[in-house]
Motif scaffolding. Structure first.
Motif, short mmCIF file in Angstrom:
data_model
loop_
_atom_site.label_atom_id
_atom_site.label_comp_id
_atom_site.label_asym_id
_atom_site.label_seq_id
_atom_site.Cartn_x
_atom_site.Cartn_y
_atom_site.Cartn_z
N TYR A 47 0.80 -1.23 0.00
CA TYR A 47 0.00 0.00 0.00
C TYR A 47 0.84 1.28 0.00
CZ TYR A 47 0.14 0.13 5.20
OH TYR A 47 0.52 0.18 6.51
N GLU A 49 3.60 2.39 1.77
CA GLU A 49 4.26 3.07 2.89
C GLU A 49 5.77 2.85 2.84
OE1 GLU A 49 2.73 2.06 6.76
OE2 GLU A 49 4.04 3.50 7.77
N LYS A 70 -4.63 5.22 -4.41
CA LYS A 70 -5.09 5.09 -3.03
C LYS A 70 -6.59 5.32 -2.90
CE LYS A 70 -0.76 5.13 -1.29
NZ LYS A 70 0.38 6.02 -1.26
N VAL A 75 -7.46 0.17 3.28
CA VAL A 75 -6.44 -0.50 4.08
C VAL A 75 -6.76 -0.40 5.56
CG1 VAL A 75 -3.99 -0.55 4.66
CG2 VAL A 75 -4.69 0.10 2.36
N PRO A 77 -4.28 -0.86 8.52
CA PRO A 77 -2.91 -1.21 8.90
C PRO A 77 -2.89 -1.99 10.21
CG PRO A 77 -3.15 1.16 8.50
CD PRO A 77 -4.52 0.58 8.62
N GLN A 78 -1.74 -2.60 10.48
CA GLN A 78 -1.61 -3.36 11.73
C GLN A 78 -1.68 -2.43 12.94
OE1 GLN A 78 1.08 -6.89 12.59
NE2 GLN A 78 2.40 -5.19 13.12
N GLU A 79 -2.27 -2.91 14.01
CA GLU A 79 -2.32 -2.17 15.27
C GLU A 79 -2.74 -0.72 15.10
OE1 GLU A 79 1.46 -2.67 17.10
OE2 GLU A 79 1.09 -4.80 17.45
N CYS A 80 -3.76 -0.53 14.29
CA CYS A 80 -4.19 0.81 14.02
C CYS A 80 -5.44 1.08 14.86
CB CYS A 80 -4.52 0.89 12.54
SG CYS A 80 -5.19 2.43 12.04
N SER A 81 -5.59 2.31 15.34
CA SER A 81 -6.84 2.59 16.04
C SER A 81 -7.47 3.86 15.47
CB SER A 81 -6.61 2.71 17.54
OG SER A 81 -5.71 3.74 17.81
N TYR A 83 -9.55 7.52 15.49
CA TYR A 83 -9.29 8.73 16.28
C TYR A 83 -10.24 8.80 17.46
CZ TYR A 83 -6.20 10.15 12.57
OH TYR A 83 -5.17 10.18 11.67
N GLU B 77 0.91 9.03 17.58
CA GLU B 77 0.31 8.76 16.27
C GLU B 77 1.02 7.60 15.58
OE1 GLU B 77 -2.33 10.54 14.39
OE2 GLU B 77 -2.75 10.73 16.51
N ARG B 80 -0.03 4.32 17.14
CA ARG B 80 -1.39 3.88 16.86
C ARG B 80 -1.62 3.60 15.39
NH1 ARG B 80 -3.94 8.32 20.78
NH2 ARG B 80 -3.04 7.45 22.68
N GLY B 81 -0.55 3.56 14.64
CA GLY B 81 -0.68 3.18 13.23
C GLY B 81 -1.35 4.24 12.38
N ARG B 82 -1.39 5.48 12.88
CA ARG B 82 -2.09 6.53 12.13
C ARG B 82 -1.32 6.96 10.89
NH1 ARG B 82 -4.67 8.80 16.62
NH2 ARG B 82 -6.11 7.21 17.35
N PHE B 83 0.02 6.89 10.98
CA PHE B 83 0.78 7.26 9.79
C PHE B 83 0.48 6.28 8.67
CE2 PHE B 83 3.11 9.96 12.60
CZ PHE B 83 3.51 11.00 11.79
N SER B 84 0.43 4.99 9.02
CA SER B 84 0.09 3.99 8.01
C SER B 84 -1.30 4.26 7.45
CB SER B 84 0.12 2.59 8.63
OG SER B 84 1.34 2.36 9.25
N LEU B 85 -2.23 4.54 8.35
CA LEU B 85 -3.62 4.80 7.93
C LEU B 85 -3.67 5.98 6.97
CD1 LEU B 85 -6.59 3.92 8.66
CD2 LEU B 85 -6.61 5.87 10.19
N MET B 86 -2.95 7.02 7.30
CA MET B 86 -2.99 8.22 6.48
C MET B 86 -2.27 8.01 5.14
SD MET B 86 -4.73 10.69 7.56
CE MET B 86 -6.04 9.90 8.46
N ILE B 87 -1.11 7.34 5.20
CA ILE B 87 -0.39 7.07 3.95
C ILE B 87 -1.27 6.23 3.03
CG2 ILE B 87 1.56 5.83 2.94
CD1 ILE B 87 3.14 6.75 5.48
N ALA B 88 -1.96 5.26 3.63
CA ALA B 88 -2.85 4.42 2.83
C ALA B 88 -4.04 5.21 2.30
CB ALA B 88 -3.32 3.23 3.65
N TYR B 96 1.15 15.05 6.89
CA TYR B 96 0.46 14.68 8.12
C TYR B 96 1.21 15.20 9.34
CZ TYR B 96 -2.29 11.87 11.32
OH TYR B 96 -3.12 11.48 12.33
N ARG B 240 11.46 5.63 8.03
CA ARG B 240 10.89 4.53 8.80
C ARG B 240 10.14 3.61 7.88
NH1 ARG B 240 11.93 4.26 13.67
NH2 ARG B 240 12.63 6.13 14.64
#
Ligand SMILES: Nc1ncnc2c1ncn2[C@@H]1O[C@H](COP(=O)(O)OP(=O)(O)O)[C@@H](O)[C@H]1O
Ligand SMILES: [Mg+2]
Lengths: 273, 240
Positions: A47, A49, A70, A75, A77-81, A83, B77, B80-88, B96, B240
């Protein structure tokens, strides 16, 4: 989605070694492997990253780094929460906006997603107040808000109670039925076995692949016989099963080894070689 | 480009919606910080130092808030995987981080005029009206520099715990091991050069001259801008 010969290292750690795989519309493909097998690393490259050190990835005909692609992918992602300080509605709304979904279409889609996932009544409460299972469903709604053609979920059911897990599975089946391609990573073998059309066993590199039954067939000329009186399990080859059970007095069960046992065997073979 | 601006706008709205619930109380309690400092310094320092008391306290406040606030939010952030979420979702990592740094920093900015007003009240100095535009420039740039330092720390340091510890510490070090409450010329010679490595030196001087309404603040503003850009570039190099 297609991956050709992807390699990825983090300093001295080789996480992905020469991975090739593909995914078609309308199928669920699982990446199955123990913790640290490189599943997340591979998915993050898919995806966009991370960039592969070597090899190539095509996502709906584009490069993963392409920002327009995109808008066609969803997606988790792993261990995502989600807001915590935003309402359920706002979590989905802003991700939808960021993915370029517009006005009325967006509102209508949020409504139908939240209704379908049983979150409509909770739309105004803060995400913080949801249970673990509900948060995961919210993430699913966020991933689906752009009506993606391809859905990527990294360990979507980890930490969920059995009921919520089952609900997520049902949902994934519905998505498949609607023609979406689904890429799933998991270290739960029952999950991979139940859900997937095809499985890739991953342990840094791909150690086995195929449909769950193909893999079972290829690796098993053996059966497990469980003797309920003693509680013991005996591994016997096919032609001996009858002999063994004829000697048993109480209840018993005969079954093919689970994917789990095959998996452990494949992994230990892999480590030996 | 319009696409990036639109995303930036959506992200900002999102951040402010999240901050809305706690921002008023944060700002309310923030006021006690400068009151405490200004009163303390009024008792121990001569009245000729009043301008430095204000610029120093504002600098200290901005750094302690923005650096640790931004660093800790960004580290959380990441966790909590927010960077991944946002990049995706098609949001570049840099955009971000920058949005978060900016919105976390803005709550800090609200308190700067409060510090200056309290300074006028408690220390009995008057600030010329012409100082206003200069103060605005210096305050915004100081926010930029401190937020970018926070962003760098939040992205570069691996664990959340380490980020929390370092980011709290660094604001104190930068505020008390730098000429923040007095002019740099008071620092003995070899160390004077060292203080020019600290962003707080530039920030405090820029605010000090701005309080007088003096254009001498502008060269210091440039210094502040450069330190901020340095941190921004360093952050974008973190892989990263
Ligand atoms: N950002 C990173 N920096 C360094 N090493 C990493 C990073 N991400 C993953 N790794 C390492 O790469 C290997 C594969 O990790 P990962 O892809 O997360 O596995 P999985 O998702 O299968 O549990 C592990 O050894 C892990 O420690
Ligand atoms: Mg993983």
């Amino acid at each position: 989605m297609e991956v050709w010969g992807v390699w990825k290292s983090f300093g001295p750690i080789l996480a992905n070694e020469d991975i090739s795989m593909d995914l078609e519309r309308g199928e669920i493909v699982s990446l199955l492997g123990p913790n640290g097998a490189g599943k997340t690393t591979l998915v993050r490259q898919i995806y966009g990253e991370l960039r592969p050190d070597k090899g190539r990835i095509s996502l709906l005909g584009s490069k993963p780094s392409d920002s327009s692609v995109k808008e066609r992918v969803g997606v988790i992602p792993q261990e995502c929460s989600p807001y915590d300080d935003l309402s359920v509605w706002d979590n989905v709304y802003y991700v939808g906006k960021l993915k370029g979904v517009k006005g009325e279409v967006l509102k209508e889609r949020i409504r139908s997603l939240l209704t379908g996932l049983g979150l409509w009544e909770r739309r105004d409460s803060l995400a913080d107040l949801l249970s673990g299972g509900m948060k995961r469903k919210l993430l699913i709604a966020m991933a689906l808000v752009n009506d993606p053609e391809l859905v990527i979920l990294d360990e979507p059911t980890v930490g969920l109670d059995p009921e919520s897990r089952r609900e997520v599975w049902d949902l994934l089946n519905q998505l498949r039925a609607s023609g979406k391609g689904i890429l799933l990573t998991t270290h739960y073998l029952d999950e991979a076995e139940r859900l997937s059309d095809r499985v890739y066993f991953l342990n840094r590199k791909i150690v086995a692949k195929g449909t769950p039954s193909q893999i079972k067939e290829r690796f098993s000329d053996q059966y497990d016989v469980i003797d309920y009186t003693t509680g013991r399990t005996i591994r016997v080859s096919g032609d001996k099963v009858k002999d063994v059970i004829s000697k048993m007095s109480g209840k018993f069960e005969v079954r093919l080894p689970s994917l789990e046992e095959i998996y452990l065997e494949v992994l230990s073979d892999d480590q030996r070689s | 480009m319009t696409n990036v601006l639109d995303k930036f706008w959506q992200l900002l709205k999102m951040q402010f919606k999240m901050a809305k619930s706690y921002l008023p109380s944060v700002i309310f309690f923030s006021i006690f910080f400068p009151i405490g400092f200004l009163l303390l310094f009024r008792f121990v320092a001569s009245s000729s130092a009043s301008y430095y008391i204000i610029s120093g306290t504002a600098t200290f406040y901005v750094f302690i808030n923005a650096v640790s606030g931004v660093a800790q939010i960004l580290a959380a952030e990441r966790n909590r995987g927010r960077f991944s979420l946002m990049i995706a979702s098609g949001v570049p990592k840099e955009l971000y981080s920058f949005t978060i740094a900016l919105s976390a920093g803005i709550s800090t900015l609200v308190v700067v005029p409060v510090i200056i007003l309290l300074g006028e009240l408690l220390l009995g100095i008057t600030i010329p009206l012409g100082a206003l535009p200069l103060l605005v420039i210096s305050a915004i740039l100081s926010l930029f520099s401190s937020s970018m330092l926070g962003m760098f720390m939040g992205l570069a340091i691996r664990s959340q715990r380490a980020v929390n510890q370092y980011s709290n510490l660094v604001a104190f070090v930068l505020s008390f091991f730098a000429p923040v409450y007095f002019p740099p010329t008071l620092v003995p010679m070899p160390f004077m050069y060292l203080t020019y490595l600290e962003p707080t030196t530039y920030v405090s001087q820029a605010l000090y001259y701005s309080l007088h309404g003096s254009l001498l603040s502008l060269p210091w503003d440039v210094g502040v801008l450069l330190t901020g850009m340095l941190f921004a570039i360093a952050s974008s190099l973190v892989r990263r």
